[in-house]
Each structure stands twice: as structure tokens, then as C-alpha cells.
Design an enzyme around this catalytic site. Structure first.
Site, short mmCIF file in Angstrom:
data_model
loop_
_atom_site.label_atom_id
_atom_site.label_comp_id
_atom_site.label_asym_id
_atom_site.label_seq_id
_atom_site.Cartn_x
_atom_site.Cartn_y
_atom_site.Cartn_z
N GLY A 1 -32.50 3.28 -44.84
CA GLY A 1 -32.39 1.90 -44.39
C GLY A 1 -31.58 1.04 -45.33
CG ASP A 2 -33.37 -0.88 -48.56
OD1 ASP A 2 -33.83 0.28 -48.44
OD2 ASP A 2 -33.96 -1.79 -49.16
CD GLU A 3 -33.94 4.97 -50.16
OE1 GLU A 3 -33.64 6.01 -49.56
OE2 GLU A 3 -35.00 4.83 -50.79
#
Length: 544
Positions: free
Chosen positions: A463-465
Site C-alpha cells: 500500500g505505502d511501501e
């Protein structure tokens, strides 16, 4: 008048392909609330299966036509030689040997030689290289020509030296009264360069192959797997599609072979010898795009995009024998002797109408081929890239990481991994909406790409990696720390969206090869743990 125009427009929209595709997409999305993954998989399996079947049928028919042309060429050559044999020379063996060797040298389509056999089986003349062949009377082609009084193709056999499989074709030789006085036989190694060697060498897709089957003698003539050549076909009951093919079925189907592998097989006829050709590919390979798309849906938890494949049946132009010129050109195009191109239109008569129809079909086929290639390119891109940021996804990153590991292990190099997590992304995404969150992910992706070289890889794996693979570093830790600092500075630049400004931070973990691990799993775990330690330290600093 306006009412009529409105009704006409509505009718065009109702009959429009775009309208039908939109209705289909809406229907699939509605069904997705009840079983999105199942419905998506079933639709893609059907569409890609049909596309693969059509593609495989084209391959099988093309290969079968090539085999047919090579058989016809050899039979025509034998018939021509039989008709040209001087009747007086039948009683002069030395003259016959010289005549036969001379013609064989000019047109060497029979790699194992030619034989001229008397009606009782005695060899009247033979070319060099055919001496090791078995006695003609012991071969089925000799009895076949005598029984049928016509051309006969014998059962495939192994050459005496065991080097290759071979095939004998035989034609009758008539005297002036029309009586058979001799039999002319030509034998060629099946894998000779100008015969059927491509069927054994070429692949269908990545791992598929061809089978050429003689249903009369129930043997495999040639195959992509050498151990199948000249072996008997499976007995009835083991392979249902093979049983159908032996009974005359021609087309495509899915079956399980004797090794337990499920295959997509296309079957095409080779008319002259009565054979059939099979182009087969494991269904796991043919339907591999389905698994890629399903993986993207599961990992990303994003809205399912339905890609509708429009499959058009490619209509082959029928050959009209009375139209000599057009038929000749079409035959040359089908055999590959002439490039596929528009037929000339000399007059506005029936031949001109046929040419116009073919030219129109040719234009449509080229347009559809271009559209299919574009669709395949889009599918390949989606299978390896993140749909939001356009960066490589986890699968593509892992593949590149394995490639780098293999290279540095051979060449004793080094590289570094940066494991990146966005600080403060969830509050932005929750409070300002997913549109702002998506814009922030794209903003960070672009900033990260600006901080690395073209030879490095920036990928989004969650997701936000994000992860960054830094290649060919002389001092991996020093270089990685420098790039990490550049990434933090670049990502700290605010995002301006809808009149608002948003900022975000990065937590970055570093792993270097070989100091922190020698495998992909070990390096990723080390970088991930380092990132979480960094995130924890930043939180503690904020609390202080």
C-alpha cells in the site's frame, strides 16, 4: 423531425458495440459483489482460452499446410521422374543407375536415395546411399503400389544405421500401353533439413510442441520429443481428444496427456498422406495471463478492471479454381512463396469483385492483428507494473532482485536494498480522501525515481511501501545512505493538490549484499527490520 433524430441516435447507441461492452462491464461488476474473484477468473479463462485456441489453430493449420506442400512436392517429383524414365533403359541397369543418380543430384529431395524396383521386387537401379535400405519386397510401399495401382506412402521406419526416422514414397512406372512395369521409390530422412525437421525443432509457445500422426499405421511420424518418434499412438481410452482425432475430428480441445499434463491441443489435417498434425501447449502456459491478473486483484485490493477480448474468427479466403490468376497468387501467399499483399484489380468484373473482397479482408486482418498486439502489450505491462504509480510491482522486483543476485554471485559484486515506508500517509489518506492519497503515492514514486540511476529499480510492493534496488555499488553502505538521504529530502517537498499542501516523511531501512545476507529473503528481512527500527526511533524522537 427532432424526435425522429433522437430515436435514430438512441437506436444507434443500442446497436453500438461500445454500448454492449459497457453493459457487459456493468453486469460483471454487479456480479462481483457476490463473487468478484470467481466471476473474473471464469470470464478471463473463457476469453483467453478462446484466443489461445484460435491462435493455436492458426499455428497447426499453417504447419499442416507446410507438411502437405512438402509431401506434394516430393510426389510430384517422383511422378515426373517416373514419366521421364526411358522405357528402353529398363533393360540397361548401368544406364538406369546413371540416369537416376543424375536426376537425384539435380533435385535432392530424397536424402536416403531413390530406387527403381521391378514388378517382382528386384532393384533395377538405385542412387548412391540407398544400398543399406531393406529389400523392396519386404516393405509395405511395394505391396501398396501393386495393390492400389497408384501412388503409395509407406510406413515410417528407422534407417539401418539408427540415425534417423525415414519415410518412403512410391509411384508406379507405366509403359506405353499403360501397364505397370516398375515402381519408383524415394526415401527421405524425416528430419532432413528440407523436409520435416522444423516440426521437431520448433516450439509452440515456450514449452509446447508438434506431433505428426499417421492414423493408418497408428504411429507418431515425428514429434518435439525425440522419444515419441516412430512410437505407437496411445491405445483407445487413454486420451479422449486423441481418440476423436483418430476418428476424424479436427479442431481444438483440452485434454490430459499420458504424462498427466493438461494440454490445449489444435488438430489439423494433412490431406494427401491422410495424416493429422497436433500443436499442443500446457494449459498452465496458455492461461498464464489469467493467474497474473488474479494476483493483481488479490494483492492490490483495487477495483477490478474488466478487459474484454473481442475475438474475431479469421476467415480464410476460398480458392476459386476458375479464377486462375487470383487462385495462383493466393496459393503462393498460403505457402509463403510470396508475401501477403493486396491483389491487383485489373477489371471491374467477377475477378475484380473477388480481388476487392480479398483486399478488404486483408485490411481488416492487419487492423485486428495490430489491435491484438497492442492488447498483449497492455496485458504484459499490467502483469509486471503497479497500476497506480506505473512502477514495477512485487513480482517484477523479485525477478530483478534474483537476476542481480545471480550476477553478483558469479562476478563477486555488491549492491544495496532500500526498504521505504511512508510516515503519516494513513492520516492523509483517511482525512483528505483516497484521491489525495493516490496523488501522494504518485508524488513519492516520482521523487524516488528522480533520486536513482536508470540502472536502478524503484518498485511499489504494498500500500505505502516501496523498495529501491541499487546496482553496482563500490561502497554499498555509503552509497545507500547517500541515496536514502536524497530520497528523504526529495519526498519532503510538499504536494499541492486541490489548493492544499501536504507533506510526508520516509522511514528507510538499508540492507547490503553480502554484509546483510546472501539471499533475497534475508536481504528483504534485514531491510524491513531496519526500516521498522528507524520508524521506532523517529517516533521516540517525536515523543521527546
Amino acid at each position: 423531425m427532432r424526435f425522429n433524430q433522437l430515436m435514430a441516435r438512441l437506436d444507434r447507441l443500442r446497436r453500438s458495440i461500445i454500448t454492449r461492452l459497457l453493459l457487459l462491464a456493468i453486469t460483471v461488476v454487479m456480479l462481483g459483489f457476490l463473487g468478484r474473484l470467481t466471476v473474473l477468473r471464469s470470464i478471463l479463462m473463457a476469453d483467453i482460452g478462446t484466443l489461445s485456441a484460435a491462435h493455436q489453430t492458426s499455428i497447426a493449420e499453417y504447419a499442416a499446410r507446410d507438411v502437405e506442400d512438402k509431401i506434394r512436392l516430393r510426389l510430384d517429383l517422383l511422378n515426373g521422374l517416373a514419366a521421364a524414365i526411358p522405357s528402353r533403359a529398363l533393360a540397361q541397369p548401368q544406364r538406369l543407375d546413371a540416369w537416376l543418380n543424375e536426376h537425384h543430384a539435380i533435385q535432392p529431395f530424397f536424402s536416403a536415395g531413390l530406387q527403381l524396383v521391378g514388378e517382382h521386387g528386384a532393384v533395377l537401379a538405385a542412387t548412391k546411399g540407398s544400398e543399406t535400405l531393406s529389400a523392396p519386397a519386404a516393405n509395405d510401399w511395394f505391396a501398396g503400389v501393386k495393390d492400389t495401382q497408384a501412388t503409395y506412402i509407406g510406413k515410417p521406419f528407422r534407417l539401418p544405421d539408427g540415425s534417423d526416422a525415414a519415410l518412403t514414397m512410391a509411384v508406379p512406372v507405366y509403359d506405353d500401353a499403360g501397364t505397370i512395369t516398375a515402381i519408383l521409390a524415394g526415401t527421405s530422412a524425416i528430419n532432413a533439413p528440407n523436409f520435416l525437421h522444423l516440426l521437431a525443432e520448433k516450439k509452440v509457445g515456450e514449452t509446447g510442441d508438434f506431433l505428426l500422426v499417421d492414423p493408418r499405421d497408428r504411429v507418431f511420424i515425428t514429434a518435439g520429443k525425440p522419444d515419441l518418434v516412430l512410437k505407437p499412438v496411445p491405445p483407445p481410452g487413454l486420451n479422449s481428444l486423441h481418440d476423436m482425432a483418430m476418428g476424424g475430428f479436427r479442431g481444438t480441445g483440452i485434454t490430459t496427456n499420458v504424462s498427466g499434463v493438461e494440454e490445449l491441443a489444435a488438430i489439423a489435417s494433412v490431406p494427401t498422406p491422410g495424416w493429422f498434425l497436433v500443436a499442443r501447449t500446457p494449459t498452465a502456459e496458455a492461461l498464464r495471463p489469467v493467474d497474473h491478473i488474479v494476483d493483481l486483484v488479490i494483492r492490490g485490493s483495487i477495483v477490478v478492471s474488466i478487459v474484454v477480448f473481442s475475438i474475431l474468427l479469421v476467415m480464410l479466403p476460398r480458392l476459386f479454381r476458375p479464377l486462375t490468376r487470383a487462385a495462383r497468387q493466393l496459393h503462393l501467399m498460403a505457402t509463403g512463396e510470396q508475401e501477403i499483399r493486396a491483389l491487383p484489380i485489373d477489371h471491374a468484373d467477377e475477378v475484380g469483385e473477388v480481388a476487392k473482397g480479398f483486399n478488404f479482408l486483408l485490411g481488416v486482418l492487419r487492423e485486428k492483428e495490430s489491435a491484438l498486439r497492442q492488447s498483449e502489450a497492455r496485458m504484459t505491462h499490467l502483469a509486471h507494473h503497479d497500476m497506480l504509480t506505473g512502477l514495477p510491482n512485487r513480482a517484477m522486483f523479485e525477478d530483478r532482485l534474483d537476476q542481480v543476485l545471480n550476477r553478483v554471485q558469479r562476478q563477486s559484486g555488491s549492491f544495496a536494498l532500500l526498504y521505504i515506508d511512508l510516515d503519516g500517509f494513513k492520516p492523509i489518506n483517511d482525512k483528505s480522501g483516497h484521491a489525495v492519497g493516490d496523488a501522494m503515492l504518485c508524488h513519492v514514486a516520482q521523487r524516488l525515481q528522480d533520486c536513482v540511476r536508470k540502472s536502478d529499480t524503484v518498485a511499489r510492493i504494498g500500500g505505502d511501501e516501496f523498495v529501491i534496488l541499487l546496482n553496482d555499488l563500490e561502497e554499498p553502505l555509503t552509497g545507500a545512505v547517500l541515496v536514502a538521504e536524497q530520497c528523504r529530502n526529495a519526498a519532503s517537498q510538499p504536494l499541492h493538490h486541490a489548493g492544499q499542501s501536504f507533506s510526508i516523511g520516509l522511514s528507510i531501512g538499508i540492507a547490503c549484499y553480502p554484509a546483510h545476507g546472501r539471499s533475497a529473503g534475508a536481504l528483504l528481512r534485514h531491510a524491513d527490520q531496519a526500516m521498522y527500527r528507524m520508524k521506532k526511533m523517529q517516533k521516540e524522537d517525536c515523543l521527546e
